[in-house]
Design a protein around this motif. Structure first.
Motif, PDB file in Angstrom:
ATOM      1  N   UNK A 169       0.829  -1.209   0.000  1.00 52.70           N
ATOM      2  CA  UNK A 169       0.000   0.000   0.000  1.00 52.70           C
ATOM      3  C   UNK A 169       0.864   1.259   0.000  1.00 52.70           C
ATOM      4  N   UNK A 170       1.935   1.245   0.768  1.00 49.97           N
ATOM      5  CA  UNK A 170       2.820   2.418   0.782  1.00 49.97           C
ATOM      6  C   UNK A 170       3.518   2.595  -0.564  1.00 49.97           C
ATOM      7  N   UNK A 171       3.937   1.486  -1.166  1.00 48.58           N
ATOM      8  CA  UNK A 171       4.614   1.568  -2.459  1.00 48.58           C
ATOM      9  C   UNK A 171       3.681   2.120  -3.535  1.00 48.58           C
ATOM     10  N   UNK A 172       2.437   1.677  -3.511  1.00 45.53           N
ATOM     11  CA  UNK A 172       1.467   2.111  -4.524  1.00 45.53           C
ATOM     12  C   UNK A 172       0.780   3.429  -4.173  1.00 45.53           C
ATOM     13  N   UNK A 173       0.916   3.848  -2.909  1.00 44.46           N
ATOM     14  CA  UNK A 173       0.162   5.004  -2.396  1.00 44.46           C
ATOM     15  C   UNK A 173      -1.337   4.777  -2.626  1.00 44.46           C
ATOM     16  N   UNK A 174      -1.768   3.594  -2.266  1.00 40.64           N
ATOM     17  CA  UNK A 174      -3.152   3.178  -2.460  1.00 40.64           C
ATOM     18  C   UNK A 174      -3.433   2.059  -1.459  1.00 40.64           C
ATOM     19  N   UNK A 175      -4.587   2.090  -0.797  1.00 43.77           N
ATOM     20  CA  UNK A 175      -4.859   1.135   0.279  1.00 43.77           C
ATOM     21  C   UNK A 175      -5.591  -0.118  -0.195  1.00 43.77           C
ATOM     22  N   UNK A 176      -5.707  -0.306  -1.519  1.00 48.98           N
ATOM     23  CA  UNK A 176      -6.462  -1.454  -2.000  1.00 48.98           C
ATOM     24  C   UNK A 176      -5.858  -2.778  -1.541  1.00 48.98           C
ATOM     25  N   UNK A 177      -4.536  -2.845  -1.438  1.00 49.32           N
ATOM     26  CA  UNK A 177      -3.899  -4.085  -0.971  1.00 49.32           C
ATOM     27  C   UNK A 177      -4.375  -4.440   0.433  1.00 49.32           C
ATOM     28  N   UNK A 178      -4.552  -3.440   1.272  1.00 46.73           N
ATOM     29  CA  UNK A 178      -5.065  -3.699   2.620  1.00 46.73           C
ATOM     30  C   UNK A 178      -6.530  -4.126   2.587  1.00 46.73           C
ATOM     31  N   UNK A 179      -7.302  -3.502   1.718  1.00 47.42           N
ATOM     32  CA  UNK A 179      -8.711  -3.898   1.594  1.00 47.42           C
ATOM     33  C   UNK A 179      -8.808  -5.348   1.104  1.00 47.42           C
ATOM     34  N   UNK A 180      -7.964  -5.696   0.149  1.00 49.06           N
ATOM     35  CA  UNK A 180      -7.952  -7.076  -0.351  1.00 49.06           C
ATOM     36  C   UNK A 180      -7.566  -8.051   0.759  1.00 49.06           C
ATOM     37  N   UNK A 181      -6.553  -7.673   1.541  1.00 47.17           N
ATOM     38  CA  UNK A 181      -6.115  -8.536   2.646  1.00 47.17           C
ATOM     39  C   UNK A 181      -7.240  -8.724   3.657  1.00 47.17           C
ATOM     40  N   UNK A 182      -7.967  -7.655   3.936  1.00 41.53           N
ATOM     41  CA  UNK A 182      -9.073  -7.747   4.892  1.00 41.53           C
ATOM     42  C   UNK A 182     -10.140  -8.717   4.393  1.00 41.53           C
ATOM     43  N   UNK A 183     -10.423  -8.641   3.098  1.00 35.86           N
ATOM     44  CA  UNK A 183     -11.463  -9.502   2.538  1.00 35.86           C
ATOM     45  C   UNK A 183     -11.019 -10.973   2.533  1.00 35.86           C
ATOM     46  N   UNK A 184      -9.821 -11.226   2.011  1.00 34.78           N
ATOM     47  CA  UNK A 184      -9.360 -12.611   1.860  1.00 34.78           C
ATOM     48  C   UNK A 184      -9.022 -13.232   3.217  1.00 34.78           C
ATOM     49  N   UNK A 185      -8.214 -12.536   4.006  1.00 35.80           N
ATOM     50  CA  UNK A 185      -7.807 -13.088   5.291  1.00 35.80           C
ATOM     51  C   UNK A 185      -8.971 -13.123   6.278  1.00 35.80           C
ATOM     52  N   UNK A 186      -9.829 -12.111   6.200  1.00 38.99           N
ATOM     53  CA  UNK A 186     -11.009 -12.117   7.064  1.00 38.99           C
ATOM     54  C   UNK A 186     -11.899 -13.306   6.757  1.00 38.99           C
ATOM     55  N   UNK A 187     -12.029 -13.635   5.480  1.00 40.38           N
ATOM     56  CA  UNK A 187     -12.807 -14.816   5.094  1.00 40.38           C
ATOM     57  C   UNK A 187     -12.209 -16.098   5.637  1.00 40.38           C
ATOM     58  N   UNK A 188     -10.878 -16.188   5.598  1.00 40.48           N
ATOM     59  CA  UNK A 188     -10.207 -17.373   6.156  1.00 40.48           C
ATOM     60  C   UNK A 188     -10.467 -17.507   7.657  1.00 40.48           C
ATOM     61  N   UNK A 189     -10.379 -16.372   8.356  1.00 40.30           N
ATOM     62  CA  UNK A 189     -10.571 -16.401   9.800  1.00 40.30           C
ATOM     63  C   UNK A 189     -11.997 -16.788  10.180  1.00 40.30           C
ATOM     64  N   UNK A 190     -12.954 -16.433   9.336  1.00 32.99           N
ATOM     65  CA  UNK A 190     -14.356 -16.706   9.660  1.00 32.99           C
ATOM     66  C   UNK A 190     -14.804 -18.114   9.262  1.00 32.99           C
ATOM     67  N   UNK A 191     -13.947 -18.839   8.546  1.00 34.00           N
ATOM     68  CA  UNK A 191     -14.315 -20.211   8.193  1.00 34.00           C
ATOM     69  C   UNK A 191     -14.304 -21.086   9.452  1.00 34.00           C
ATOM     70  N   UNK A 192     -15.220 -22.042   9.544  1.00 30.04           N
ATOM     71  CA  UNK A 192     -15.198 -22.947  10.703  1.00 30.04           C
ATOM     72  C   UNK A 192     -13.923 -23.776  10.698  1.00 30.04           C
ATOM     73  N   UNK A 193     -13.451 -24.160  11.870  1.00 29.96           N
ATOM     74  CA  UNK A 193     -12.233 -24.979  11.936  1.00 29.96           C
ATOM     75  C   UNK A 193     -12.403 -26.282  11.150  1.00 29.96           C
ATOM     76  N   UNK A 194     -11.325 -26.686  10.493  1.00 30.76           N
ATOM     77  CA  UNK A 194     -11.359 -27.954   9.750  1.00 30.76           C
ATOM     78  C   UNK A 194     -11.444 -29.106  10.733  1.00 30.76           C
ATOM     79  N   UNK A 195     -12.224 -30.093  10.394  1.00 30.65           N
ATOM     80  CA  UNK A 195     -12.357 -31.275  11.256  1.00 30.65           C
ATOM     81  C   UNK A 195     -11.145 -32.179  11.054  1.00 30.65           C
ATOM     82  N   UNK A 196     -10.661 -32.689  12.163  1.00 29.27           N
ATOM     83  CA  UNK A 196      -9.511 -33.610  12.080  1.00 29.27           C
ATOM     84  C   UNK A 196      -9.971 -34.957  11.535  1.00 29.27           C
ATOM     85  N   UNK A 197      -9.147 -35.510  10.658  1.00 31.40           N
ATOM     86  CA  UNK A 197      -9.471 -36.846  10.150  1.00 31.40           C
ATOM     87  C   UNK A 197      -9.052 -37.883  11.175  1.00 31.40           C
ATOM     88  N   UNK A 198      -9.877 -38.911  11.364  1.00 32.42           N
ATOM     89  CA  UNK A 198      -9.547 -39.935  12.377  1.00 32.42           C
ATOM     90  C   UNK A 198      -8.310 -40.731  11.987  1.00 32.42           C
TER      91      UNK A 198
END
Length: 198
Positions: A169-198
């Protein structure tokens, strides 16, 4: 013995070092500039930090770590999910970048990139700062049902992703990279935990 006045002076020096690292980088921050910025007597720096610039830089990194950890703790209390925490933190980071005209970034990443290969003391301080963010996030995710290894991997990915997004974001002088990170990483964090295979 450090008096209250001495503690305030020491605190101002650390805060000034942190602000200047954010704006100018570690290498671009001279000790004379730090004392002027802190409005502290010239002799006070070596009185409080007899080991010099590295010792002051170490304290500045520790302060940055504490400030970010405090921000995340505050957001956790207000948010409804881990992804919501991340999105709130990103909003704060976007405000810092926009408000400073992209002059201010993460001082921990700045010091790591500049000094990590040259100063073991500063590299260690930076590693501890990142761990102080990754560790509590790992515990939080484990408490939500992720296995400890999965929680650790996810927490490390989130911190690394945010750090990279700030730099882009600093290199581009644009915050879109942070917005993208919020969307993608936020989605990962909100996914339910993966179930362990027996």
């Amino acid at each position: 013995m450090v008096t209250d006045k001495g503690a305030r002076t020491s605190g101002r020096l650390v805060e000034s070092m942190l602000e200047l690292i954010q704006a100018r980088g570690y290498s671009g921050t001279g000790l004379t500039t730090v004392t002027e910025h802190a409005r502290a007597p010239k002799g006070s720096l070596y009185f409080h930090f007899p080991e010099g610039k590295e010792a002051l830089g170490e304290k500045a990194v520790e302060l940055a770590a504490d400030q970010f950890r405090g921000l995340v703790t505050e957001m956790v209390a207000e948010a409804v999910s881990p992804g919501d925490v991340l999105r709130r933190v990103v909003d704060v980071l976007i405000g810092i970048l926009d408000g400073s005209d992209f002059r201010l970034g993460c001082p921990v990443s700045v010091v790591t990139l500049e000094m990590g290969a040259h100063s073991e003391r500063l590299r260690t301080a930076c590693a501890a700062a990142f761990e102080s963010w990754i560790g509590p996030m790992t515990e939080h995710l484990a408490g939500r049902g992720h296995t400890p290894p999965a929680a650790r991997a996810l927490a490390t990915t989130v911190v690394s992703g945010l750090e990279g997004a700030v730099i882009v974001s600093r290199a581009r002088r644009d915050v879109q990279a942070l917005r993208d990170a919020a969307q993608v990483l936020g989605g990962l964090l909100d996914q339910p935990p993966a179930k362990e295979t027996p």
